[in-house]
Scaffold this active site. Structure first.
Site, PDB file in Angstrom:
ATOM      1  N   HIS A 173      76.263 -60.333 -61.096  1.00  0.00           N
ATOM      2  CA  HIS A 173      75.940 -61.757 -60.996  1.00  0.00           C
ATOM      3  C   HIS A 173      74.510 -62.092 -61.415  1.00  0.00           C
ATOM      4  CE1 HIS A 173      79.472 -62.840 -58.091  1.00  0.00           C
ATOM      5  NE2 HIS A 173      79.848 -62.698 -59.337  1.00  0.00           N
TER       6      HIS A 173
ATOM      7  N   CYS B 102      65.327 -69.096 -71.225  1.00  0.00           N
ATOM      8  CA  CYS B 102      65.402 -70.318 -72.020  1.00  0.00           C
ATOM      9  C   CYS B 102      66.840 -70.490 -72.506  1.00  0.00           C
ATOM     10  CB  CYS B 102      64.454 -70.229 -73.206  1.00  0.00           C
ATOM     11  SG  CYS B 102      64.605 -71.674 -74.289  1.00  0.00           S
TER      12      CYS B 102
END
Ligand code: NAD
Ligand code: ZN
Length: 253
Positions: A123, A131
């Protein structure tokens, strides 16, 4: 099986250096001071599961990053804590050849900080931000996000929104194939601190137990796979339980 028998059986299963894989969820980090989602103090109980899913969702992030970050900053920034005794025990077992890999749903980096080398996080990692502009590739840390003036942090390079490097609802998990192969190739699978309700990791554990019987579950309270486990241990304290197992492994030598 009582607790004593459960501890002895787990120690016996682990004692011969083999191919033990450990799967961990939020429950292994509660003793380090990070609340889980579904426990009594978790955000699912405080806010409701629907509300949480609505916000930490990739579509919501794209649609309304400001609402996402307002929630993220309030509810999602983990306290600065150290690994728990359970994290440290797993790292030590890896060094001694008793654990081959840790597949984790956690995003707190505590296994790595405890010294585990072969960690497969599915996860992502909460202390990294990326970005969102394809090809930009800039990576940021928590301090950058904390210190940005507005609610939403933007990439100073290209001006795009930046996103936590964690898997939100609606996104695919990281390291899918590696996690699946690692689980399926284990000769002993030990689940620690997961309710086994989050897919697909829970699915891997189910698939494992449909083919092999060597499944151990160490969890406070019920999980979705208790009926499939060879041993289920409901510990008062997981760090102490692992230490007890280790004492028994050592005593066999
Ligand atoms: P979960 O919240 O579904 O289950 C945690 C389980 O651990 C519960 O059954 C709880 O009773 C048990 N537990 C709590 N304290 C324990 C202890 N001391 N010892 C043993 N068991 C204990 O967790 P999950 O299945 O991992 O799913 C939650 C999702 O949320 C994951 O996808 C994860 O990415 C994310 N999450 C991560 C963190 C973290 O990184 N520390 C924290 C919260 C949530
Ligand atoms: Zn950028």
């Amino acid at each position: 099986m009582n607790k004593e028998q459960a501890l002895n059986t787990i120690a016996n299963l682990m004692a011969t250096p083999n191919n033990t894989v450990v799967v961990t969820g939020a429950g292994i980090s509660t003793e380090a001071g990070i609340p889980d989602f579904r426990g009594p103090n978790g955000i699912y109980r405080q806010l409701g599961e629907d509300k949480v899913m609505e916000v930490i969702n990739i579509n919501a992030f794209r649609r309304d990053p400001e609402a996402f970050y307002r929630f993220y900053r309030e509810s999602f920034q983990f306290p600065q804590v150290d690994p728990s005794p359970a994290h440290l025990q797993l790292a030590e077992w890896e060094k001694r050849g008793l654990v081959r890999a840790v597949v984790t749903q956690n995003i707190d980096n505590l296994h790595q900080r405890a010294g585990s080398k072969n960690v497969i996080p599915v996860h992502g990692t909460a202390d990294r931000f990326l970005c969102t502009k394809k090809g930009c590739g800039k990576v940021f840390d928590t301090d950058f996000v904390k210190n940005t003036p507005g609610v939403v942090p933007y990439c100073p390079e290209c001006g795009s929104v930046i996103k936590p490097d964690v898997v939100l609802f609606g996104e695919s998990i990281h390291n899918y194939v590696q996690a699946q192969n690692t689980v399926m190739s284990a000769s002993l699978l030990i689940v620690i601190g997961s309710s086994l309700t989050v897919f697909p990791l829970a699915e891997f554990v189910m698939a494992y137990s449909s083919m092999f019987q060597n499944l151990v579950i160490i969890n406070k309270g019920l999980t979705a796979a208790d009926h499939l486990a060879l041993v289920k241990l409901d510990p008062d304290n997981t760090g102490e339980a692992l230490r007890e197992i280790d004492r028994r492994i050592m005593a066999r030598k």
